[in-house]
Design an enzyme around this catalytic site. Structure first.
Site, mmCIF file in Angstrom:
data_model
loop_
_atom_site.group_PDB
_atom_site.id
_atom_site.type_symbol
_atom_site.label_atom_id
_atom_site.label_comp_id
_atom_site.label_asym_id
_atom_site.label_seq_id
_atom_site.Cartn_x
_atom_site.Cartn_y
_atom_site.Cartn_z
ATOM 1 C CB CYS A 224 0.700 1.597 17.407
ATOM 2 S SG CYS A 224 -0.476 1.916 18.777
ATOM 3 N N GLY B 77 0.713 -1.311 -0.187
ATOM 4 C CA GLY B 77 -0.137 0.037 0.004
ATOM 5 C C GLY B 77 0.858 1.335 0.012
HETATM 6 N N1 LIG Z 1 -4.212 3.396 20.250
HETATM 7 C C1 LIG Z 1 -3.797 2.360 20.000
HETATM 8 O O1 LIG Z 1 -4.317 1.855 19.017
HETATM 9 C C2 LIG Z 1 -2.946 1.398 21.271
HETATM 10 C C3 LIG Z 1 -2.752 0.050 20.997
HETATM 11 C C4 LIG Z 1 -1.991 -0.536 21.827
HETATM 12 C C5 LIG Z 1 -1.253 0.054 22.846
HETATM 13 N N2 LIG Z 1 -1.273 1.344 22.801
HETATM 14 C C6 LIG Z 1 -0.378 1.991 23.777
HETATM 15 O O2 LIG Z 1 -1.294 2.825 24.652
HETATM 16 C C7 LIG Z 1 -0.680 3.722 25.296
HETATM 17 C C8 LIG Z 1 -1.721 5.012 25.372
HETATM 18 O O3 LIG Z 1 -2.244 5.129 24.108
HETATM 19 P P1 LIG Z 1 -3.602 5.973 23.474
HETATM 20 O O4 LIG Z 1 -3.693 5.766 22.171
HETATM 21 O O5 LIG Z 1 -4.670 5.399 24.469
HETATM 22 O O6 LIG Z 1 -3.183 7.383 23.865
HETATM 23 P P2 LIG Z 1 -4.158 8.504 24.179
HETATM 24 O O7 LIG Z 1 -3.342 9.898 23.725
HETATM 25 O O8 LIG Z 1 -5.389 8.205 23.364
HETATM 26 O O9 LIG Z 1 -4.544 8.522 25.770
HETATM 27 C C9 LIG Z 1 -3.610 9.001 26.730
HETATM 28 C C10 LIG Z 1 -4.422 9.611 27.666
HETATM 29 O O10 LIG Z 1 -3.621 9.881 28.869
HETATM 30 C C11 LIG Z 1 -4.065 11.090 29.519
HETATM 31 N N3 LIG Z 1 -3.031 11.448 30.659
HETATM 32 C C12 LIG Z 1 -1.928 12.043 30.259
HETATM 33 N N4 LIG Z 1 -1.255 12.298 31.595
HETATM 34 C C13 LIG Z 1 -2.116 11.925 32.440
HETATM 35 C C14 LIG Z 1 -2.020 11.942 33.995
HETATM 36 N N5 LIG Z 1 -0.843 11.978 34.574
HETATM 37 N N6 LIG Z 1 -3.148 11.334 34.742
HETATM 38 C C15 LIG Z 1 -4.349 10.747 34.028
HETATM 39 N N7 LIG Z 1 -4.146 10.927 32.581
HETATM 40 C C16 LIG Z 1 -3.311 11.333 31.986
HETATM 41 C C17 LIG Z 1 -4.403 11.914 28.362
HETATM 42 O O11 LIG Z 1 -4.978 13.107 28.771
HETATM 43 C C18 LIG Z 1 -4.981 10.836 27.388
HETATM 44 O O12 LIG Z 1 -6.455 11.231 27.631
HETATM 45 C C19 LIG Z 1 0.413 4.407 24.544
HETATM 46 O O13 LIG Z 1 1.602 3.894 25.113
HETATM 47 C C20 LIG Z 1 0.290 3.448 23.017
HETATM 48 O O14 LIG Z 1 1.315 3.183 22.520
HETATM 49 C C21 LIG Z 1 -2.015 2.149 21.914
#
Ligand SMILES: NC(=O)c1ccc[n+]([C@@H]2O[C@H](COP(=O)([O-])OP(=O)(O)OC[C@H]3O[C@@H](n4cnc5c(N)ncnc54)[C@H](O)[C@@H]3O)[C@@H](O)[C@H]2O)c1
Length: 437
Positions: A266, A259
């Site tokens: 991620c 693609g």
């Molecule tokens: N999005 C995906 O598909 C996915 C899949 C697997 C793993 N991950 C991993 O999971 C983790 C989170 O990813 P995401 O996509 O959910 O991130 P995101 O940015 O959507 O959410 C993170 C949240 O954490 C909050 N936050 C920051 N500091 C904080 C604190 N001190 N106290 C409370 N809340 C706080 C932010 O306000 C935000 O709402 C990352 O490490 C990512 O790599 C993501």
């Protein structure tokens, strides 16, 4: 059982909601006041099929609670998940500032045992940093409160997050105490009842597993993109090659689609972070460096094809861009190939007419009045000199080519996901380019 999820983003909200659905009492905590207020009103911050209904049902039942104050719940819960973001640092390594901030908040507030589980994707060694940060705060307070740490990386896919969480291929849990293993077994028992595998291991291996998994998938994509580009040069058809190799049980058919590059929140960041972890440990990840290089190139491929078609003269061309999200069923545009393409098209003097079934608001936030936001693919295509398909949404699969041909200025289609039938497009009088043929 009561648990807390700190960080109510993509992963935190899905995790908290799915555990609540399984009967657990869940506090979802976030520093973003607006997000928490909206969630209490039933407004969901992300597009994810099935999530809104499940959040609201569990919120109404009282099993799912939203708060901005960790202190409100921390001494009520047995397990606390940290699911805050780990964005890339300037050098590509994972920035742990949010993870460690949460650890310090925990150390500041706990008065009784809690199991602290990192769900965010974090490099090997992070759980130990979390442990030290919590202990340092307890030492400052002069108190001795027992706690454990664990790692439980998340493998859900955006767009299929609920299904992935509720019916996982496997759950990986890294622990360093029996008590932690017992608590995690109890929490995941509803999943075990359905015969899903929960694999317990040591903490560093669990942390590494997440990076190795995403890097493997990214490698398959870049490998196929490389093969596709060579197919174009030597006159082979990558779709045939994909079928030919995917039917080999040792290879399998998943993640072999060429693609216009991988994106999202991620793969790009996790590949970079693993390269950086290796570098910091004196080991060069040569394979992954190439995976990244191929991907960066691939994101410019559609633009290069378009530029070549018009002999380098793109000024004033009107381009219909179908799909903005980095993949279907999400409004996530982080690191999406569409971003690179739009920047290049605008820089070359094109006007860009975009349509995406759910990512329009996100695109408006990013590009404001630089783009035309169409109401559907047909509106995007009016007077266009080319259509570029970037995201393979289902609703793009069977357009009326006769209607589209009448709308277009030049019947040119560049398919970045190889979803159309060459014969059908050519019969309808289109010039059709795709990847790897
Ligand atoms: N999005 C995906 O598909 C996915 C899949 C697997 C793993 N991950 C991993 O999971 C983790 C989170 O990813 P995401 O996509 O959910 O991130 P995101 O940015 O959507 O959410 C993170 C949240 O954490 C909050 N936050 C920051 N500091 C904080 C604190 N001190 N106290 C409370 N809340 C706080 C932010 O306000 C935000 O709402 C990352 O490490 C990512 O790599 C993501």
């Amino acid at each position: 059982m009561k648990i807390a999820i700190v960080g109510t983003g993509y992963v935190g909200l899905v995790t908290g909601t799915c555990f609540a659905e399984m009967g657990t009492e869940v506090y979802c905590v976030d520093v973003d006041e607006k997000k928490i207020e909206n969630l209490k009103k039933g407004i969901i911050p992300i597009y994810e099929p099935g999530l809104e209904e499940m959040v609201n049902r569990n919120f109404q039942s009282g099993r799912l609670k939203f708060t901005t104050d960790l202190k409100e719940c921390i001494n009520e819960v047995e397990v606390l998940f940290s699911a805050v973001g780990t964005p890339p640092d300037e050098d590509g390594s994972a920035d742990l500032k949010y993870v460690l901030e949460v650890a310090r908040e925990i150390g500041n507030a706990i008065n009784k045992y809690v199991l602290v589980v990192t769900k965010s994707t974090v490099p090997v060694g992070t759980a130990q940093k979390v442990k030290h940060a919590i202990q340092a705060e307890l030492d400052k307070r002069g108190v001795d409160v027992p706690f454990d740490i664990a790692s439980n990386p998340e493998f859900l896919k955006e767009g299929a997050a609920i299904k992935d969480f509720m019916s996982p291929d496997r759950v990986v849990v890294g622990v360093e105490s029996e008590k932690a293993e017992k608590l995690m077994t109890k929490l995941y028992r509803p999943f075990l009842l359905n015969n899903f595998r929960v694999i317990f291991m040591d903490v560093p291996s669990a942390e590494m597993t997440k990076y190795a998994a995403n890097s493997m998938l990214a490698t398959r994509i870049s490998f196929m993109n490389d093969i596709a580009n060579l197919c174009e040069i030597v006159g082979a058809d990558v779709n045939m090659v994909r079928k030919g190799i995917g039917s080999d049980a040792r290879i399998g058919s998943h993640f072999l689609y060429p693609g216009c590059g991988y994106g999202g929140s991620c793969f790009p960041k996790d590949v970079k972070a693993l390269i950086q972890t290796a570098r910091q440990n004196g080991y060069p990840m040569r394979l992954l460096q190439s995976v990244e290089e191929v991907n960066e190139d691939q994101k410019t491929l559609l633009f290069r094809k378009l530029d070549k078609h018009f002999g380098g003269n793109l000024k004033g061309k009107r381009i219909a861009l179908w799909g903005l999200a980095f993949k279907p069923d999400t409004d996530d545009m982080r690191e999406a190939p569409s971003l690179v393409l739009i920047d290049k098209l605008l820089a070359a003097g094109c006007t860009v007419r975009t349509y995406d079934p759910v990512a329009m608001d996100e695109a408006k936030r990013r590009f404001d009045d630089k783009l035309y936001y169409a109401k559907d693919i047909y509106d995007a295509t009016v007077d266009a000199d080319a259509i570029i398909l970037v995201t393979e949404w289902k609703e793009f699969r069977l357009p009326s080519w006769t209607a589209i041909k009448k709308l277009m200025n030049i019947p040119l289609v560049l398919d970045g996901r190889n979803i159309y039938d060459i014969a059908e497009l050519e019969e309808n009088g289109f010039i059709y380019h795709r990847i790897g043929r």
